[in-house]
Design a protein around this motif. Structure first.
Motif, PDB file in Angstrom:
ATOM      1  N   VAL A   7       0.763  -1.278  -0.014  1.00 47.09           N
ATOM      2  CA  VAL A   7       0.224   0.131  -0.035  1.00 47.09           C
ATOM      3  C   VAL A   7       0.872   1.329  -0.197  1.00 47.09           C
ATOM      4  O   VAL A   7       1.900   0.974   0.705  1.00 47.09           O
ATOM      5  CB  VAL A   7      -0.903  -0.179   1.214  1.00 47.09           C
ATOM      6  N   TYR A   8       0.395   2.267  -0.405  1.00 44.38           N
ATOM      7  CA  TYR A   8       1.170   3.696  -0.658  1.00 44.38           C
ATOM      8  C   TYR A   8       2.583   3.528  -1.303  1.00 44.38           C
ATOM      9  O   TYR A   8       3.414   3.963  -0.784  1.00 44.38           O
ATOM     10  CB  TYR A   8       1.367   4.159   0.878  1.00 44.38           C
ATOM     11  N   GLY A   9       2.231   2.455  -2.150  1.00 43.03           N
ATOM     12  CA  GLY A   9       3.732   2.387  -3.131  1.00 43.03           C
ATOM     13  C   GLY A   9       4.526   1.383  -2.371  1.00 43.03           C
ATOM     14  O   GLY A   9       4.380   0.245  -2.692  1.00 43.03           O
ATOM     15  N   ASP A  10       5.144   1.506  -1.217  1.00 39.05           N
ATOM     16  CA  ASP A  10       5.908   0.355  -0.830  1.00 39.05           C
ATOM     17  C   ASP A  10       5.682  -0.160   0.692  1.00 39.05           C
ATOM     18  O   ASP A  10       6.552  -0.647   1.202  1.00 39.05           O
ATOM     19  CB  ASP A  10       7.344   0.691  -1.061  1.00 39.05           C
ATOM     20  N   VAL A  11       4.550   0.421   1.284  1.00 41.73           N
ATOM     21  CA  VAL A  11       4.377  -0.050   2.568  1.00 41.73           C
ATOM     22  C   VAL A  11       3.835  -1.385   2.545  1.00 41.73           C
ATOM     23  O   VAL A  11       2.678  -1.777   2.083  1.00 41.73           O
ATOM     24  CB  VAL A  11       3.224   0.892   3.073  1.00 41.73           C
ATOM     25  N   PRO A  12       4.387  -2.578   3.252  1.00 39.92           N
ATOM     26  CA  PRO A  12       3.958  -3.660   3.359  1.00 39.92           C
ATOM     27  C   PRO A  12       2.547  -3.851   4.175  1.00 39.92           C
ATOM     28  O   PRO A  12       2.219  -2.925   4.925  1.00 39.92           O
ATOM     29  CB  PRO A  12       5.033  -4.503   4.397  1.00 39.92           C
ATOM     30  N   TYR A  13       1.795  -4.607   3.520  1.00 36.31           N
ATOM     31  CA  TYR A  13       0.464  -4.853   3.983  1.00 36.31           C
ATOM     32  C   TYR A  13       0.435  -4.973   5.725  1.00 36.31           C
ATOM     33  O   TYR A  13      -0.697  -4.136   6.102  1.00 36.31           O
ATOM     34  CB  TYR A  13      -0.437  -5.936   3.405  1.00 36.31           C
ATOM     35  N   THR A  14       1.049  -5.846   6.260  1.00 33.64           N
ATOM     36  CA  THR A  14       1.044  -6.172   7.607  1.00 33.64           C
ATOM     37  C   THR A  14       1.381  -4.793   8.435  1.00 33.64           C
ATOM     38  O   THR A  14       0.616  -4.231   9.416  1.00 33.64           O
ATOM     39  CB  THR A  14       2.165  -6.997   7.947  1.00 33.64           C
ATOM     40  N   ALA A  15       2.287  -4.128   7.892  1.00 31.48           N
ATOM     41  CA  ALA A  15       2.544  -2.734   8.443  1.00 31.48           C
ATOM     42  C   ALA A  15       1.364  -1.634   8.543  1.00 31.48           C
ATOM     43  O   ALA A  15       0.876  -1.000   9.393  1.00 31.48           O
ATOM     44  CB  ALA A  15       3.981  -1.952   7.849  1.00 31.48           C
ATOM     45  N   PHE A  16       0.763  -1.709   7.090  1.00 38.80           N
ATOM     46  CA  PHE A  16      -0.367  -0.613   6.955  1.00 38.80           C
ATOM     47  C   PHE A  16      -1.538  -1.468   7.833  1.00 38.80           C
ATOM     48  O   PHE A  16      -2.277  -0.312   8.255  1.00 38.80           O
ATOM     49  CB  PHE A  16      -0.829  -1.034   5.364  1.00 38.80           C
ATOM     50  N   LEU A  17      -1.894  -2.532   8.172  1.00 37.38           N
ATOM     51  CA  LEU A  17      -2.654  -3.185   8.856  1.00 37.38           C
ATOM     52  C   LEU A  17      -2.767  -2.561  10.294  1.00 37.38           C
ATOM     53  O   LEU A  17      -3.900  -2.321  10.872  1.00 37.38           O
ATOM     54  CB  LEU A  17      -2.858  -4.587   8.415  1.00 37.38           C
ATOM     55  N   VAL A  18      -1.430  -2.679  10.829  1.00 41.24           N
ATOM     56  CA  VAL A  18      -1.442  -2.332  12.289  1.00 41.24           C
ATOM     57  C   VAL A  18      -2.150  -1.179  12.861  1.00 41.24           C
ATOM     58  O   VAL A  18      -2.956  -1.045  13.796  1.00 41.24           O
ATOM     59  CB  VAL A  18       0.164  -2.332  12.829  1.00 41.24           C
ATOM     60  N   PRO A  19      -1.718   0.215  12.189  1.00 44.20           N
ATOM     61  CA  PRO A  19      -2.666   1.161  12.607  1.00 44.20           C
ATOM     62  C   PRO A  19      -3.766   1.129  12.533  1.00 44.20           C
ATOM     63  O   PRO A  19      -4.795   1.794  13.680  1.00 44.20           O
ATOM     64  CB  PRO A  19      -1.771   2.462  11.767  1.00 44.20           C
ATOM     65  N   GLY A  20      -4.309   0.667  11.912  1.00 44.42           N
ATOM     66  CA  GLY A  20      -5.903   0.436  11.412  1.00 44.42           C
ATOM     67  C   GLY A  20      -6.568  -0.336  12.517  1.00 44.42           C
ATOM     68  O   GLY A  20      -7.452  -0.039  13.298  1.00 44.42           O
ATOM     69  N   LEU A  21      -5.754  -1.573  12.913  1.00 45.61           N
ATOM     70  CA  LEU A  21      -6.259  -2.455  13.940  1.00 45.61           C
ATOM     71  C   LEU A  21      -6.207  -1.712  15.423  1.00 45.61           C
ATOM     72  O   LEU A  21      -7.164  -1.706  16.233  1.00 45.61           O
ATOM     73  CB  LEU A  21      -5.340  -3.684  14.197  1.00 45.61           C
ATOM     74  N   ILE A  22      -4.972  -0.869  15.595  1.00 49.34           N
ATOM     75  CA  ILE A  22      -4.784  -0.257  16.802  1.00 49.34           C
ATOM     76  C   ILE A  22      -5.978   0.766  16.946  1.00 49.34           C
ATOM     77  O   ILE A  22      -6.743   0.924  18.068  1.00 49.34           O
ATOM     78  CB  ILE A  22      -3.429   0.533  16.966  1.00 49.34           C
ATOM     79  N   MET A  23      -6.301   1.664  15.906  1.00 46.73           N
ATOM     80  CA  MET A  23      -7.405   2.605  16.109  1.00 46.73           C
ATOM     81  C   MET A  23      -8.757   1.798  16.317  1.00 46.73           C
ATOM     82  O   MET A  23      -9.708   2.390  17.184  1.00 46.73           O
ATOM     83  CB  MET A  23      -7.378   3.308  14.746  1.00 46.73           C
ATOM     84  N   MET A  24      -8.931   0.920  15.448  1.00 45.80           N
ATOM     85  CA  MET A  24     -10.310  -0.010  15.690  1.00 45.80           C
ATOM     86  C   MET A  24     -10.689  -0.287  17.020  1.00 45.80           C
ATOM     87  O   MET A  24     -11.654  -0.389  17.725  1.00 45.80           O
ATOM     88  CB  MET A  24     -10.286  -1.113  14.802  1.00 45.80           C
ATOM     89  N   SER A  25      -9.372  -0.909  17.715  1.00 39.96           N
ATOM     90  CA  SER A  25      -9.359  -1.631  18.949  1.00 39.96           C
ATOM     91  C   SER A  25      -9.723  -0.214  19.865  1.00 39.96           C
ATOM     92  O   SER A  25     -10.484  -0.188  21.031  1.00 39.96           O
ATOM     93  CB  SER A  25      -8.199  -1.949  19.321  1.00 39.96           C
ATOM     94  N   LEU A  26      -9.074   0.902  19.568  1.00 40.52           N
ATOM     95  CA  LEU A  26      -9.341   2.106  20.619  1.00 40.52           C
ATOM     96  C   LEU A  26     -10.592   2.498  20.352  1.00 40.52           C
ATOM     97  O   LEU A  26     -11.319   2.743  21.560  1.00 40.52           O
ATOM     98  CB  LEU A  26      -8.246   3.073  19.900  1.00 40.52           C
TER      99      LEU A  26
END
Lengths: 266, 302
Positions: A62-81
């Motif tokens: 995602v965003y060119g060279d961001v691995p999917y797992t790294a992209f996923l983590v902030p989303g999961l953090i925010m979703m949990s919050l």
């Protein structure tokens, strides 16, 4: 008889003690069962991370060279919050209403603002505890950048406060646990899942991209993610404005409901 | 604020729930230091009135004041001066007794209240349970914690909404000793109870409510003398004769009501008539008036 020596010097001091006590009580309420209120949501988020990263990590960037797992983590953090901030204020209020012990915070001279601030801040704190838990555990497996920490902080606090406020409204309105569950399952969960936690909206067809822009959760997740990568699907300033506007509107509605005693004071 | 300001002033208070008129224009003043009873059948409006006073319910009309402070426009001062023991046995299952009382103190703006908390716990015989979770307490102990919660901020006015419902005799006696002491210390006490003998023994003045209105309001002594009659219980050989003279048969006895103000003259007349009719009087006893009799009479007339 009333002994003036035991009372605080001023109304302001007394109000602050009232706020601090209610906030502390609300924090204690979730912390006494932290296995259920903090550890379980962290595990839940990590299971999402494990499954989605296993399936998609090697196929998507995602965003060119961001691995999917790294992209996923902030989303999961925010979703949990967000989910835990909502769960805390809403479940605390409905439990107190159903068991009747809400009377103990309605009898004392706690103002609407004190009541609101204490419930919301305690809920934000629980959301932050879960978010930090997900972040720390995922840091063992995934190298996550932190490009703009101020944006992470701003969206974390504001998003948490928005959902905590929504939780207060739901807790006041609901009269049964299943009404609250309906709120959670038919509103919070779909809006979260369809907000871009698991994908960039640029991967969606044009129509769905437009629909996503009507979802405030999208702006919370996207703005939060901007803090990590310095890149986002939409301008972080627009996201901040949308989230801030939603928060102000919901906070005003909540304070109005509290001042009218809606479903709390017969 | 003048000292003559009543502890509680309720003026023209109305409250409606849908079609039900829960309070239909209630006026009531309770002076400082009174031990006041609020009686009435279920659904009379007692709890609604107390809830309106405590700010738990918003009245549709009228005003309510605690120690001269309006419960809506000056809610901070009004609530600070009022302690309420709720009717329902409610508790927060997450916390210990001491935690609950510290929280309750904090809500009233009081920090570092442990000395007073210990004193209340001691007087309510709860000190050994201070660090026990609320869930594990017996019903009677939970009831005492409710009393303690109402007192953490040392309110000058205390309202007890049926505090002895479902409580055993020993605890009830202990609770009343404590509340009487609070009243002797200068606290105004307002009590609702279904145990009329308790109200009769404790309350200096009583209001009786029915269908959202106050239908009787007077000192306990006046209510007893105005509304109730003494009864004369007579044991006779011929029940049918005694009954024909207006008596009510109860087992071997016949009961005659008489006006207490008419004194011994009425008794003499009645006994003479029984003798003349050949009822054969074998025993006589005089029943004293009680609040239950007053209550039944007031409710019948209202």
């Amino acid at each position: 008889m009333l002994d003036p020596d035991t009372l605080p010097d001023s109304f302001r001091a007394s109000t602050f003690i009232g706020f601090r006590t209610l906030f502390y009580k609300e924090v204690q309420r979730f912390w006494k069962v932290n296995f259920q209120t903090v550890a379980a949501p962290v595990l839940n988020a990590l299971l999402f991370l494990l499954i989605f990263s296993h399936v998609l990590a090697r196929r998507v960037t995602v965003y060119g060279d961001v691995p999917y797992t790294a992209f996923l983590v902030p989303g999961l953090i925010m979703m949990s919050l967000l989910q835990n901030a909502f769960a805390n204020s809403s479940s605390s209020l409905i439990q107190s209403k159903i068991t009747g012990n809400i009377i103990f915070v309605l009898l004392p001279p706690l103002s609407c603002r004190v009541f609101y601030a204490a419930y919301v801040l305690a809920a934000v704190l629980r959301g932050l505890f879960v978010a930090i838990g997900v972040w720390l555990v995922s840091a063992f497996f995934i190298d996550l950048p932190l490009a703009k920490p101020a944006w992470v902080f701003a969206f974390g606090i504001l998003g948490g406060a928005l959902l905590a406020t929504f939780g207060v409204i739901a807790g006041i309105w609901a009269e049964k646990f299943d009404q609250l569950a309906a709120f959670q399952n038919f509103l919070i969960m779909p809006l979260t899942m369809l907000s871009g936690v698991f994908y960039s909206i640029h991967s969606l067809p044009a129509l769905w991209q437009k629909i996503s822009h009507a979802n405030p959760f999208f702006f919370m997740i996207d703005g939060f993610r901007y803090g990590f990568f310095g890149q986002s699907d939409t301008s972080p300033w627009l996201s901040l404005a949308v989230v801030g506007f939603c928060f102000v509107v919901l906070a005003a509605v909540t304070l109005m409901l509290l001042s009218r005693g809606y479903k709390l004071r017969g | 604020m003048p000292f003559s300001t009543p502890a509680i002033r309720i003026a023209a208070v109305t409250k409606r729930y849908g079609n039900l008129q829960a309070l239909g224009g209630v006026d009531l003043e309770i002076a400082r230091g009174e031990f006041f009873g609020l009686l009435g059948p279920n659904g009379a409006g007692k709890t609604t009135l107390i809830s309106a006073l405590a700010g738990l319910v918003r009245a549709d009309g009228g005003t309510l004041e605690v120690m001269g402070h309006d419960v809506v426009t000056d809610f901070y001062s009004a609530r600070l001066k009022l302690g309420v023991v709720p009717q329902e046995l409610v508790f927060d299952p997450f916390f210990t007794v001491r935690e609950i009382l510290r929280f309750q103190s904090g809500y009233y703006g009081i920090y570092g209240n442990d000395d007073w908390i210990d004193e209340i716990l001691s007087r309510l015989d709860l000190l050994s349970r201070a660090d026990t979770n609320m869930r594990t307490l017996s019903g009677g102990m939970k009831r005492r914690v409710l009393v303690a919660q109402a007192l953490v901020h040392r309110p000058p006015v205390i309202v007890l909404d049926e505090p002895t419902a479902g409580v055993d005799v020993e605890l009830r006696q202990g609770l009343w000793q404590f509340v009487k002491q609070l009243n002797a210390d200068g606290h105004t006490v307002v009590l609702t109870t279904h145990y009329l003998e308790e109200a009769e023994a404790l309350c200096g003045r009583i209001a009786m409510m029915k269908a959202g209105r106050i239908v009787a309001l007077d000192t306990t002594a006046n209510l007893l003398s105005h509304f109730s009659s003494r009864s004369l219980r007579v044991q006779v050989e011929r029940l049918d004769v005694a009954e024909s003279l207006g008596g009510e048969v109860s087992g071997d006895w016949v009961i005659f009501g008489f006006d207490p103000t008419s004194g011994a003259e009425m008794l003499e007349t009645l006994l003479a008539r029984l003798r003349e009719a050949g009822a054969g009087v074998r025993g006589v006893s005089v029943g004293e008036p009680d609040l239950e009799q007053v209550f039944m009479e007031v409710m019948r007339r209202a």
